[in-house]
Design a protein around this motif. Sequence first.
Motif, PDB file in Angstrom:
ATOM      1  N   ILE A  11       0.916  -1.241   0.024  1.00 44.07           N
ATOM      2  CA  ILE A  11      -0.170  -0.068  -0.128  1.00 44.07           C
ATOM      3  C   ILE A  11       0.952   1.237  -0.118  1.00 44.07           C
ATOM      4  N   SER A  12       2.120   1.042   0.575  1.00 41.33           N
ATOM      5  CA  SER A  12       2.944   2.414   0.741  1.00 41.33           C
ATOM      6  C   SER A  12       3.402   2.827  -0.815  1.00 41.33           C
ATOM      7  N   LYS A  13       3.182   1.819  -1.628  1.00 44.70           N
ATOM      8  CA  LYS A  13       3.822   2.167  -2.978  1.00 44.70           C
ATOM      9  C   LYS A  13       2.736   3.350  -3.712  1.00 44.70           C
ATOM     10  N   SER A  14       1.450   3.364  -3.143  1.00 44.36           N
ATOM     11  CA  SER A  14       0.467   3.993  -3.756  1.00 44.36           C
ATOM     12  C   SER A  14       0.170   5.381  -2.987  1.00 44.36           C
ATOM     13  N   LEU A  15       0.914   5.671  -1.986  1.00 42.26           N
ATOM     14  CA  LEU A  15       0.673   6.887  -1.313  1.00 42.26           C
ATOM     15  C   LEU A  15       1.618   8.119  -2.000  1.00 42.26           C
ATOM     16  N   ASP A  16       1.144   9.411  -1.699  1.00 37.79           N
ATOM     17  CA  ASP A  16       1.643  10.572  -1.934  1.00 37.79           C
ATOM     18  C   ASP A  16       2.965  10.598  -1.441  1.00 37.79           C
ATOM     19  N   TYR A  17       4.140  11.175  -2.021  1.00 34.76           N
ATOM     20  CA  TYR A  17       5.492  11.270  -1.254  1.00 34.76           C
ATOM     21  C   TYR A  17       5.940  12.777  -1.410  1.00 34.76           C
ATOM     22  N   VAL A  18       6.632  13.232  -0.379  1.00 31.49           N
ATOM     23  CA  VAL A  18       7.290  14.554  -0.374  1.00 31.49           C
ATOM     24  C   VAL A  18       8.609  14.315   0.067  1.00 31.49           C
ATOM     25  N   LYS A  50      12.344  15.104   1.774  1.00 30.40           N
ATOM     26  CA  LYS A  50      12.593  15.563   2.905  1.00 30.40           C
ATOM     27  C   LYS A  50      13.994  16.103   3.250  1.00 30.40           C
ATOM     28  N   LYS A  51      14.457  16.998   3.608  1.00 27.44           N
ATOM     29  CA  LYS A  51      15.749  17.339   3.889  1.00 27.44           C
ATOM     30  C   LYS A  51      16.131  16.916   5.223  1.00 27.44           C
ATOM     31  N   LEU A  52      17.375  16.344   5.383  1.00 29.79           N
ATOM     32  CA  LEU A  52      17.854  15.940   6.773  1.00 29.79           C
ATOM     33  C   LEU A  52      19.524  15.975   6.684  1.00 29.79           C
ATOM     34  N   THR A  53      19.907  15.911   7.809  1.00 29.29           N
ATOM     35  CA  THR A  53      21.168  15.846   8.422  1.00 29.29           C
ATOM     36  C   THR A  53      21.727  14.601   8.816  1.00 29.29           C
ATOM     37  N   THR A  54      22.798  14.295   8.206  1.00 26.09           N
ATOM     38  CA  THR A  54      23.383  13.037   8.644  1.00 26.09           C
ATOM     39  C   THR A  54      24.738  13.555   9.484  1.00 26.09           C
ATOM     40  N   PRO A  55      25.253  12.631  10.215  1.00 27.21           N
ATOM     41  CA  PRO A  55      26.605  12.943  11.030  1.00 27.21           C
ATOM     42  C   PRO A  55      27.746  13.546   9.882  1.00 27.21           C
ATOM     43  N   LEU A  56      27.488  13.128   8.687  1.00 26.65           N
ATOM     44  CA  LEU A  56      28.805  13.667   7.685  1.00 26.65           C
ATOM     45  C   LEU A  56      28.231  14.784   6.789  1.00 26.65           C
ATOM     46  N   ALA A  57      26.877  14.727   6.210  1.00 22.06           N
ATOM     47  CA  ALA A  57      26.417  15.481   5.329  1.00 22.06           C
ATOM     48  C   ALA A  57      24.979  15.608   5.107  1.00 22.06           C
ATOM     49  N   ASP A  58      24.570  16.584   4.409  1.00 24.62           N
ATOM     50  CA  ASP A  58      23.009  16.707   4.150  1.00 24.62           C
ATOM     51  C   ASP A  58      22.553  15.748   3.259  1.00 24.62           C
ATOM     52  N   ALA A  59      21.527  15.454   3.569  1.00 21.84           N
ATOM     53  CA  ALA A  59      20.839  14.337   2.279  1.00 21.84           C
ATOM     54  C   ALA A  59      19.372  14.659   2.425  1.00 21.84           C
ATOM     55  N   VAL A  60      18.622  13.747   1.420  1.00 25.02           N
ATOM     56  CA  VAL A  60      17.255  14.026   1.240  1.00 25.02           C
ATOM     57  C   VAL A  60      16.958  12.672   1.322  1.00 25.02           C
ATOM     58  N   ALA A  61      15.509  12.517   1.447  1.00 25.59           N
ATOM     59  CA  ALA A  61      14.700  11.199   1.281  1.00 25.59           C
ATOM     60  C   ALA A  61      13.249  11.495   1.010  1.00 25.59           C
ATOM     61  N   ASP A  62      12.676  10.587   0.109  1.00 22.75           N
ATOM     62  CA  ASP A  62      11.216  10.769  -0.004  1.00 22.75           C
ATOM     63  C   ASP A  62      10.440  10.108   1.186  1.00 22.75           C
ATOM     64  N   VAL A  63       9.498  10.741   1.678  1.00 24.93           N
ATOM     65  CA  VAL A  63       8.550  10.132   2.729  1.00 24.93           C
ATOM     66  C   VAL A  63       7.261  10.421   2.476  1.00 24.93           C
ATOM     67  N   PRO A  64       6.259   9.698   2.699  1.00 26.06           N
ATOM     68  CA  PRO A  64       4.822   9.722   2.708  1.00 26.06           C
ATOM     69  C   PRO A  64       4.291  10.991   3.070  1.00 26.06           C
ATOM     70  N   LYS A  65       3.532  11.612   2.579  1.00 22.67           N
ATOM     71  CA  LYS A  65       2.868  12.971   3.114  1.00 22.67           C
ATOM     72  C   LYS A  65       1.421  12.713   3.603  1.00 22.67           C
ATOM     73  N   ASP A  66       0.978  11.458   3.261  1.00 25.11           N
ATOM     74  CA  ASP A  66      -0.562  11.179   3.588  1.00 25.11           C
ATOM     75  C   ASP A  66      -0.569  11.066   5.252  1.00 25.11           C
ATOM     76  N   ASP A  67      -1.705  11.723   5.647  1.00 24.38           N
ATOM     77  CA  ASP A  67      -2.093  11.761   7.067  1.00 24.38           C
ATOM     78  C   ASP A  67      -2.731  10.442   7.258  1.00 24.38           C
ATOM     79  N   ILE A  68      -2.307   9.386   7.594  1.00 25.22           N
ATOM     80  CA  ILE A  68      -2.898   8.059   7.723  1.00 25.22           C
ATOM     81  C   ILE A  68      -3.383   7.595   8.951  1.00 25.22           C
ATOM     82  N   VAL A  69      -4.671   7.406   8.909  1.00 21.75           N
ATOM     83  CA  VAL A  69      -5.399   6.578  10.103  1.00 21.75           C
ATOM     84  C   VAL A  69      -5.580   5.096   9.743  1.00 21.75           C
TER      85      VAL A  69
END
Length: 219
Positions: A47-54, A56-75
């Motif tokens: 089901i996660s494959k069908s969700l909408d994604y955004v 997200k910028k994040l910081t690791t111990p070594l450098a900045d990175a980006v990741a796609d995460v679900p933006k659906d507000d799930i119940v």
Amino acid sequence: MKIIDFSKQNTIIGKYVSELRDVRIQSDRLRFRQNVIRIGHAMAYEISKSLDYVTKKLTTPLADAVADVPKDDIVIATVFRAGLPLHQGFLDVFDDAGNAFVSAYRYYEDREGTKVGVKIEYIASPDLTGKTLILVDPMLATGGSMELAYKAFLTKGQPKRLIMASIIAAEPGVAYLEDIFPGENVVLYCAAVDPILNAHKYIVPGLGDAGDLMYGEKL
């Protein structure tokens, strides 16, 4: 309604379903519940494959990175009592989801035990307005419990999107939900779809009473 039937695909879900059906294994309640949870994990991933994604910028111990995460507000919504292990499987994957619960039980309206009714007695839910509602119930027989559960949840707001998930569904119940939810805006995920309901509205071949196999027989 769009239907995803995993029995038409080669996935590990088939192994878990085979153990749920096997009378030699069913006596082990812990294993039964664990297989239901594992099916929840696998379905939630699909089901996660069908969700909408955004992104997200994040910081690791070594450098900045980006990741796609679900933006659906799930119940994640569940029908007591048999739905609890399946709910847990979904919650293990969507670990920040909201949670909703409803009690729905079947009863026979005639002495012959061939006319089934469903009664709702309890509901607990967050505001569902604009949310992605994932309604899970391991057995979809007539479709009546799923229908009444959804109607009960509508008293808590109108979801943006409805996704339903069952382990074993019966063709008559699937057809019933297709009439209620025309089009492809609603999706039903099933681990298997069985052909018939018997005179007492149990799925055949099915697997028996899922709630009793999980928790023991009830009065």
